[in-house]
Write an enzyme that holds these catalytic residues in place. Structure first.
Site, PDB file in Angstrom:
ATOM      1  N   ASP A  20      -0.080  -3.150   3.189  1.00 32.15           N
ATOM      2  CA  ASP A  20      -1.228  -2.865   3.682  1.00 32.15           C
ATOM      3  C   ASP A  20      -1.537  -4.116   4.870  1.00 32.15           C
ATOM      4  OD1 ASP A  20      -2.020  -0.959   2.083  1.00 32.15           O
ATOM      5  OD2 ASP A  20      -3.495  -1.685   1.332  1.00 32.15           O
ATOM      6  N   HIS A  60       1.518  -6.291   0.801  1.00 34.06           N
ATOM      7  CA  HIS A  60       0.723  -6.626   1.939  1.00 34.06           C
ATOM      8  C   HIS A  60       1.866  -7.249   2.874  1.00 34.06           C
ATOM      9  CE1 HIS A  60      -2.468  -6.469  -0.584  1.00 34.06           C
ATOM     10  NE2 HIS A  60      -3.139  -6.307   0.396  1.00 34.06           N
TER      11      HIS A  60
END
Length: 279
Positions: free
Chosen positions: A99, A244
């Site tokens: 992400d 992430h």
């Protein structure tokens, strides 16, 4: 043939060939009289047509949906009431997701590791990051990864109006289409905060909501070993792993992937990306 006869014959030929045009007439005369046909002069050579400035046309068609460039048609998608947490698949299938990117400091290293092991992953990108790193989205497309929508500026959707949520999603869809080559089929709410408007608007834009099963908590920078341990302990068929590649120092996430990815593959897991089922 006398000169008078030749002139009379020429007049008759010219009268009969008027509808054919000057070029056809000259050819007919040459064939009958044996005289060399005089070709019409060609227009002066100028710049090629493509180089000449085009004048705007009053009849030029405009997109029916606005004045911007035409976008791909939105897909028909069912409105869900909760996000998908796992994916279906045969055997020991898992999905890796990243992400908040793309970030030129970390995303290329993650892509390099995935390429080394011939593995595909999902990247849920933020529009404000993607618009400045379109080359990374193009690379994701070239290497077979899936790019999803993570809104434009990573806001808490539950605090936004419906129009703001749509703007956050739609602007990101446009950037992804420009750089990746097609509109996203998946979206993920920032912070995992979903509401009815997010589900409805996501469906209107042709996207399925995908959450996660295993959170690595890499955003807290807990250490590479801790991230690896969470992935290995949470590994199971259908699991979706959240990591992430932007939003802070993601060097631990980069190193952790290099560690746990070969271990998952050696354990018999098939790392893949989900496929959409259209309504």
């Amino acid at each position: 043939m006398t000169k008078d006869q030749l002139l009379t014959r020429r007049r008759a030929l010219l009268a009969g060939a008027a509808a054919v045009g000057a070029v056809g007439t000259a050819g007919v005369l040459a064939a009958i009289t044996g005289e060399e046909a005089v070709r019409p002069a060609l227009p002066a050579v100028g710049p090629p047509a493509a180089a000449r400035p085009l004048k705007p046309s009053a009849y030029r068609l405009q997109p029916l949906t606005g004045y911007g460039p035409p976008r791909a048609a939105q897909r028909k998608t069912l409105v869900r009431h909760e996000p998908m947490l796992k994916v279906s698949g045969r055997g020991r299938t898992m999905v890796l997701t990243f992400d908040d990117g793309p970030d030129p400091r970390y995303t290329p290293h993650i892509l390099d590791t995935l390429a080394e092991y011939d593995v595909h992953a999902m990247f849920f990108v933020c529009g404000e990051m993607a618009v400045h790193n379109e080359d990374l989205l193009a690379r994701m497309a070239d290497e077979g990864h899936v790019v999803g929508n993570h809104t434009w500026s990573h806001p808490l959707l539950t605090r936004l109006s419906r129009s703001r949520i749509r703007s956050e999603m739609e602007r990101t869809c446009d950037v992804i289409e420009d750089a990746y080559g097609e509109r996203p089929e998946w979206f993920r709410a920032p912070y995992g905060a979903w509401n009815r408007a997010a589900f409805q608007l996501g469906a209107e834009l042709g996207m399925e909501p995908l959450a996660w099963t295993v959170d690595t908590l890499d955003w807290t920078t807990p250490g590479t070993r801790s991230i690896v341990g969470r992935v290995e302990n949470g590994a199971a068929p259908g699991v979706v792993v959240l990591s992430h590649d932007a939003g802070g120092d993601r060097s631990q996430s980069v190193r952790a992937l290099r560690d746990y990815l070969p271990q998952l593959l050696d354990s018999g897991y098939h790392i893949t990306v989900p496929r959409r089922q259209y309504a």
